[in-house]
Design a protein around this motif. Structure first.
Motif, PDB file in Angstrom:
ATOM      1  N   ASP A  71      34.289  52.910  45.435  1.00  0.00           N
ATOM      2  CA  ASP A  71      34.866  54.251  45.304  1.00  0.00           C
ATOM      3  C   ASP A  71      35.979  54.338  44.266  1.00  0.00           C
ATOM      4  N   GLN A  72      36.638  53.218  43.976  1.00  0.00           N
ATOM      5  CA  GLN A  72      37.712  53.208  42.983  1.00  0.00           C
ATOM      6  C   GLN A  72      37.204  52.902  41.573  1.00  0.00           C
ATOM      7  N   GLY A  73      35.893  52.705  41.424  1.00  0.00           N
ATOM      8  CA  GLY A  73      35.326  52.425  40.111  1.00  0.00           C
ATOM      9  C   GLY A  73      35.293  50.960  39.746  1.00  0.00           C
ATOM     10  N   HIS A  74      35.623  50.080  40.704  1.00  0.00           N
ATOM     11  CA  HIS A  74      35.538  48.643  40.440  1.00  0.00           C
ATOM     12  C   HIS A  74      34.084  48.197  40.489  1.00  0.00           C
ATOM     13  N   LEU A  75      33.718  47.378  39.538  1.00  0.00           N
ATOM     14  CA  LEU A  75      32.375  46.809  39.514  1.00  0.00           C
ATOM     15  C   LEU A  75      32.346  45.647  40.498  1.00  0.00           C
ATOM     16  N   VAL A  76      31.414  45.659  41.423  1.00  0.00           N
ATOM     17  CA  VAL A  76      31.289  44.600  42.419  1.00  0.00           C
ATOM     18  C   VAL A  76      30.149  43.689  42.002  1.00  0.00           C
ATOM     19  N   VAL A  77      30.470  42.422  41.810  1.00  0.00           N
ATOM     20  CA  VAL A  77      29.476  41.426  41.416  1.00  0.00           C
ATOM     21  C   VAL A  77      29.573  40.243  42.359  1.00  0.00           C
ATOM     22  N   SER A  78      28.464  39.553  42.516  1.00  0.00           N
ATOM     23  CA  SER A  78      28.476  38.342  43.337  1.00  0.00           C
ATOM     24  C   SER A  78      27.778  37.223  42.580  1.00  0.00           C
TER      25      SER A  78
ATOM     26  N   TYR B 295      33.248  39.556  43.792  1.00  0.00           N
ATOM     27  CA  TYR B 295      34.375  40.039  43.006  1.00  0.00           C
ATOM     28  C   TYR B 295      34.358  41.562  42.949  1.00  0.00           C
ATOM     29  N   LYS B 296      35.561  42.122  42.917  1.00  0.00           N
ATOM     30  CA  LYS B 296      35.753  43.504  42.488  1.00  0.00           C
ATOM     31  C   LYS B 296      36.449  43.388  41.142  1.00  0.00           C
ATOM     32  N   LEU B 297      35.772  43.832  40.104  1.00  0.00           N
ATOM     33  CA  LEU B 297      36.304  43.704  38.751  1.00  0.00           C
ATOM     34  C   LEU B 297      36.745  45.056  38.213  1.00  0.00           C
ATOM     35  N   ALA B 298      37.912  45.051  37.598  1.00  0.00           N
ATOM     36  CA  ALA B 298      38.448  46.249  36.957  1.00  0.00           C
ATOM     37  C   ALA B 298      38.384  46.051  35.452  1.00  0.00           C
ATOM     38  N   THR B 299      37.946  47.082  34.744  1.00  0.00           N
ATOM     39  CA  THR B 299      37.937  46.998  33.276  1.00  0.00           C
ATOM     40  C   THR B 299      39.311  47.416  32.763  1.00  0.00           C
ATOM     41  N   GLN B 300      39.739  46.750  31.718  1.00  0.00           N
ATOM     42  CA  GLN B 300      41.027  47.034  31.096  1.00  0.00           C
ATOM     43  C   GLN B 300      40.799  47.856  29.831  1.00  0.00           C
ATOM     44  N   ASP B 301      41.875  48.431  29.317  1.00  0.00           N
ATOM     45  CA  ASP B 301      41.787  49.243  28.101  1.00  0.00           C
ATOM     46  C   ASP B 301      41.224  48.457  26.927  1.00  0.00           C
ATOM     47  N   ASP B 302      41.492  47.136  26.912  1.00  0.00           N
ATOM     48  CA  ASP B 302      41.014  46.307  25.806  1.00  0.00           C
ATOM     49  C   ASP B 302      39.580  45.821  26.019  1.00  0.00           C
TER      50      ASP B 302
ATOM     51  N   LYS C   1      39.492  42.205  34.809  1.00  0.00           N
ATOM     52  CA  LYS C   1      40.533  41.676  35.695  1.00  0.00           C
ATOM     53  C   LYS C   1      39.975  41.693  37.114  1.00  0.00           C
ATOM     54  N   ILE C   2      40.443  40.749  37.918  1.00  0.00           N
ATOM     55  CA  ILE C   2      39.975  40.632  39.301  1.00  0.00           C
ATOM     56  C   ILE C   2      40.872  41.446  40.221  1.00  0.00           C
ATOM     57  N   GLN C   3      40.300  42.424  40.877  1.00  0.00           N
ATOM     58  CA  GLN C   3      41.015  43.184  41.911  1.00  0.00           C
ATOM     59  C   GLN C   3      40.876  42.478  43.261  1.00  0.00           C
ATOM     60  N   LEU C   4      39.719  41.868  43.488  1.00  0.00           N
ATOM     61  CA  LEU C   4      39.480  41.104  44.717  1.00  0.00           C
ATOM     62  C   LEU C   4      38.513  39.978  44.399  1.00  0.00           C
ATOM     63  N   LYS C   5      38.867  38.789  44.871  1.00  0.00           N
ATOM     64  CA  LYS C   5      37.924  37.675  44.839  1.00  0.00           C
ATOM     65  C   LYS C   5      37.749  37.218  46.274  1.00  0.00           C
ATOM     66  N   ARG C   6      36.540  37.385  46.766  1.00  0.00           N
ATOM     67  CA  ARG C   6      36.196  36.949  48.117  1.00  0.00           C
ATOM     68  C   ARG C   6      35.334  35.702  47.993  1.00  0.00           C
ATOM     69  N   VAL C   7      35.706  34.645  48.722  1.00  0.00           N
ATOM     70  CA  VAL C   7      34.998  33.376  48.684  1.00  0.00           C
ATOM     71  C   VAL C   7      34.420  33.126  50.065  1.00  0.00           C
ATOM     72  N   ASP C   8      33.112  33.313  50.209  1.00  0.00           N
ATOM     73  CA  ASP C   8      32.443  33.063  51.488  1.00  0.00           C
ATOM     74  C   ASP C   8      31.828  31.672  51.453  1.00  0.00           C
ATOM     75  N   LEU C   9      32.493  30.736  52.112  1.00  0.00           N
ATOM     76  CA  LEU C   9      31.999  29.368  52.185  1.00  0.00           C
ATOM     77  C   LEU C   9      30.839  29.274  53.162  1.00  0.00           C
ATOM     78  N   VAL C  10      29.869  28.437  52.828  1.00  0.00           N
ATOM     79  CA  VAL C  10      28.734  28.208  53.727  1.00  0.00           C
ATOM     80  C   VAL C  10      29.247  27.704  55.073  1.00  0.00           C
ATOM     81  N   ASN C  11      30.230  26.829  55.035  1.00  0.00           N
ATOM     82  CA  ASN C  11      30.781  26.234  56.251  1.00  0.00           C
ATOM     83  C   ASN C  11      32.193  26.744  56.533  1.00  0.00           C
ATOM     84  N   CYS C  12      32.411  28.043  56.402  1.00  0.00           N
ATOM     85  CA  CYS C  12      33.739  28.638  56.494  1.00  0.00           C
ATOM     86  C   CYS C  12      34.448  28.359  57.814  1.00  0.00           C
ATOM     87  N   ASN C  13      33.710  28.208  58.885  1.00  0.00           N
ATOM     88  CA  ASN C  13      34.350  27.989  60.183  1.00  0.00           C
ATOM     89  C   ASN C  13      34.380  26.518  60.580  1.00  0.00           C
ATOM     90  N   ASP C  14      34.270  25.648  59.605  1.00  0.00           N
ATOM     91  CA  ASP C  14      34.359  24.207  59.816  1.00  0.00           C
ATOM     92  C   ASP C  14      35.831  23.804  59.965  1.00  0.00           C
TER      93      ASP C  14
END
Length: 177
Positions: free
Chosen positions: A116-123, A144-151, A155-168
């Motif tokens: 909704d904020q215009g961030h490109l979401v990529v995985s 990732y939620k990526l924001a484009t800059q004027d140039d 830039k990274i607005q959010l980096k989410r890292v989902d580990l396969v064994n996250c609850n280890d």
């Protein structure tokens, strides 16, 4: 920011988007650059890839909805990332003698959509080989939620890292994943 429950972590409710091949390649180069900075232990330059309000999140359970209702392995704003960088780079830090070395492999990049904020979401999927006295393998999915800059840079607005064994049960996770 850490306790700001209005920070948009949603990466599911997205508008579809078609991007030109050149844009896709620039995102791919950006993610490869990020991995290289981490592997080179160039954490200060890596931190500059984030927006001023950008967050780094490693959930502690699969399909975790947010970092507020359940503990996370990491939920870091700029200040906490900088504290960790200073600690990791401190020459008297016994837990970094010898220093952790990593090799990141990033692939299967997918453009998920736009939020909704215009961030490109990529995985992308990742695999990391980490060494500090012994080898350790980590794997999972980056979102990732990526924001484009004027140039035109990203830039990274959010980096989410989902580990396969996250609850280890982990030994220290010292460096950024």
């Amino acid at each position: 920011m850490l306790l700001d429950s209005t920070f948009d972590i949603n990466t599911k409710k997205l508008q579809s988007v078609n991007i030109p091949e050149e844009t896709f390649r620039s995102i791919e180069r950006f993610l490869f650059k990020e991995a290289k900075l981490l592997d080179q232990r160039n954490f200060w330059e890596w931190d500059k890839l984030f927006t001023e309000s950008g967050m780094y999140w490693v959930p502690h359970k699969h399909e975790q909805d947010n970092p507020f209702d359940h503990i996370s392995l990491f939920w870091e704003n700029r200040m906490l990332r900088e504290v960790r960088i200073r600690r990791v780079e401190n020459s008297r830090n016994w837990s970094q003698q010898p220093q952790t070395q990593t090799a990141h492999l990033v692939g299967n990049l997918i453009v998920e959509g736009v939020d909704d904020q215009g961030h490109l979401v990529v995985s992308a999927v990742f695999q990391i080989t980490e060494w500090r006295l012994k080898l350790r393998q980590l794997a999972g999915r980056y979102t990732y939620k990526l924001a484009t800059q004027d140039d035109g840079n990203w830039k990274i607005q959010l980096k989410r890292v989902d580990l396969v064994n996250c609850n280890d049960v982990f030994e220290n996770l010292e460096v950024f994943i």
